[in-house]
Write an enzyme that holds these catalytic residues in place. Sequence first.
Site, mmCIF file in Angstrom:
data_model
loop_
_atom_site.group_PDB
_atom_site.id
_atom_site.type_symbol
_atom_site.label_atom_id
_atom_site.label_comp_id
_atom_site.label_asym_id
_atom_site.label_seq_id
_atom_site.Cartn_x
_atom_site.Cartn_y
_atom_site.Cartn_z
ATOM 1 N N SER A 190 0.825 -1.193 0.000
ATOM 2 C CA SER A 190 0.000 0.000 0.000
ATOM 3 C C SER A 190 0.866 1.253 0.000
ATOM 4 O O SER A 190 1.697 1.425 -0.896
ATOM 5 C CB SER A 190 -0.961 -0.058 1.196
ATOM 6 O OG SER A 190 -2.032 0.824 1.026
ATOM 7 N N ASP A 296 -8.525 -5.538 -6.066
ATOM 8 C CA ASP A 296 -8.162 -4.542 -5.065
ATOM 9 C C ASP A 296 -8.988 -3.292 -5.320
ATOM 10 O O ASP A 296 -8.762 -2.567 -6.292
ATOM 11 C CB ASP A 296 -6.672 -4.232 -5.147
ATOM 12 C CG ASP A 296 -6.178 -3.382 -3.982
ATOM 13 O OD1 ASP A 296 -7.006 -2.683 -3.368
ATOM 14 O OD2 ASP A 296 -4.964 -3.414 -3.703
ATOM 15 N N HIS A 326 -7.022 -6.131 -1.346
ATOM 16 C CA HIS A 326 -5.843 -5.409 -0.841
ATOM 17 C C HIS A 326 -5.186 -6.276 0.244
ATOM 18 O O HIS A 326 -5.277 -5.980 1.446
ATOM 19 C CB HIS A 326 -6.294 -4.058 -0.291
ATOM 20 C CG HIS A 326 -5.206 -3.044 -0.150
ATOM 21 N ND1 HIS A 326 -4.381 -2.674 -1.197
ATOM 22 C CD2 HIS A 326 -4.796 -2.317 0.922
ATOM 23 C CE1 HIS A 326 -3.536 -1.751 -0.774
ATOM 24 N NE2 HIS A 326 -3.748 -1.533 0.511
#
Length: 608
Positions: A190, A296, A326
């Site tokens: 991320s 995601d 994610h």
Amino acid sequence: MTIRRSLLTVVAAVGAVLVPLSPAAAEPLESTPIYSYADAVRETVWVDTGLTSPQGARVRVAADIIRPREAQTAGVKVPVIMDASPYYTSLGRGNEGQRKTYDSAGRPIQFPLFYDNYFVPRGYAVVLVDLSGTARSNGCVDVGGRSEVASGKAVVDWLNGRATGYTSATGSTQASATWSSGAVGMIGKSWDGTIANGVAATGVDGLKTVVPIGAISSWYDYYRAHGATLTMGTPSALVSRVENSAAANNCATVKSTLDSGSPSSGDMTTMWRERDYVPNAANVKASVFVVHGVNDLNVKSINFGQWWNALPATVERKLWLTQAGHVDPFDFRRSVWVDTLHRWFDHYLMGIDNGIQNDPRSTVEHQPDVWKDDVSWPVVTTPKHLYAHASSTAGVGTLNSAPPPPTEIPVWARFTDNRSSEYTWITNPTSTSSARLIYSSPALTADNRISGTPRITVTATSSAGAARLTAVLVDLGPSTIRNYRASGEGITTLSTRSCWGESGTGDSACFLDTATNKTSTSANIISRGWADLGHYASLDSRKTLSPNTPYKITFNLASTDQVIPAGHKLALVIGSTDSSYIGSAGSYPKIAVDLTKTVLQIPMTGSF
């Protein structure tokens, strides 16, 4: 975890030099756990980024370091695995939200994730950097901007003797990385992986590899989609979740710049351009190992697709695509991930010729826990142009490769924005809906693979001065998929633990196991894209629409890799405000789409 026969011996008395057992050994070499984790050096160095805070002070970022003590004693220089993050004392890292911990003297104790436990005994240093304005670093959080990229780059420079480090946040006693080989690999999921992308795009020497996991390549594409506002909040709101107290008190001007640079109009601004690493991908010299979820819906998959495509042809690279959302690969393919990452770092940071650079370039999960290797990505496809054709049922029709007949007469299909969701639109695919259009292919006679980034051109009118458009690709047919819309985004966390490396007091190498979370569906969304029709001409400035005037707009859908099985149908859905993911344009316009001037461009391996 895969265990290979050790092909290395260590002569600790002469410097713990790694020596092959046999010069003619046919099997690949690997680093082995020869150093004591319990005796490792743990320290913090504050590195000068070369920037100044709004108050005029030099910005120093805290780099917590753990490295093998025996290597330093023997004069062996070690490579570095680095994760630069804003989350170490706020949201935490990994599936268990681990945070850094320190003893009473401020010495780092817990290093989140398994990197330290596994790799330090194998001769690596692990360096966890607090981005500017977070945890023990000073400066401001600028959401992927100059200060945060400098946070990572400066530490790479320090590890190569080109920047200055200190033993404290404000003192003058310098610290040198004499123990570092200068070879650095940045990794992270991320925001962390995003900074790895940003640092790689500077072309900094010494950065040998980056492993971005679910990472952003353009912050515009995190918060916007071709002018449409994604429901991700604002950059300044994100700042408040991670900044330390000093930054909260001193960085109002930075947050104001973020707010003014992200107007609700969806315009591309100077602020967004500073945070777009794709144009500078040509500077990348490091190898790149990308991991991303095609489902995601936090960091949309367009981010990996455009980054991958922009990398220079000379960059050695590898790609994993999962059906999960994610999620870190440690939690969806753990043993294979640890083994692959081990080989990757051994090759690019230690120079071990283990052949990983010759492995298949891409690995894609097309069904839960079923993975396919390919020599390249995207796989070689035939670009298709598919067209929507009306039927006797309003708003419902067919999708095929036959272009509309040459005519000057538009064929209009109409619907009204009611701010509903794509998940509502795909129900009842043979019935009229006032909120969307749907066009379906014939049943496929063979499996058909979509690999790459679809794109759509739509010609549409709006009854109001502003309008949103959404395009969704759907696999119509019974499927079992990862349950990416559930809370675990395709995984379930178990109560058992498995261990990956060595544990120490306050830092366990044992992590909660996970399992695949599956669900069944008859309509699986495989790609989606959004746009604001007022950005038909450019992202730079949103135009007010003249009611009932046709505008032509082209925008990308999510990069993906999916197989549509034989017997299934591929459907294209066109709607307006997809309430699950974008905000409205401020009204409920009636929209008309000219089917004669609307085309879906899709990378496919088959035909229908």
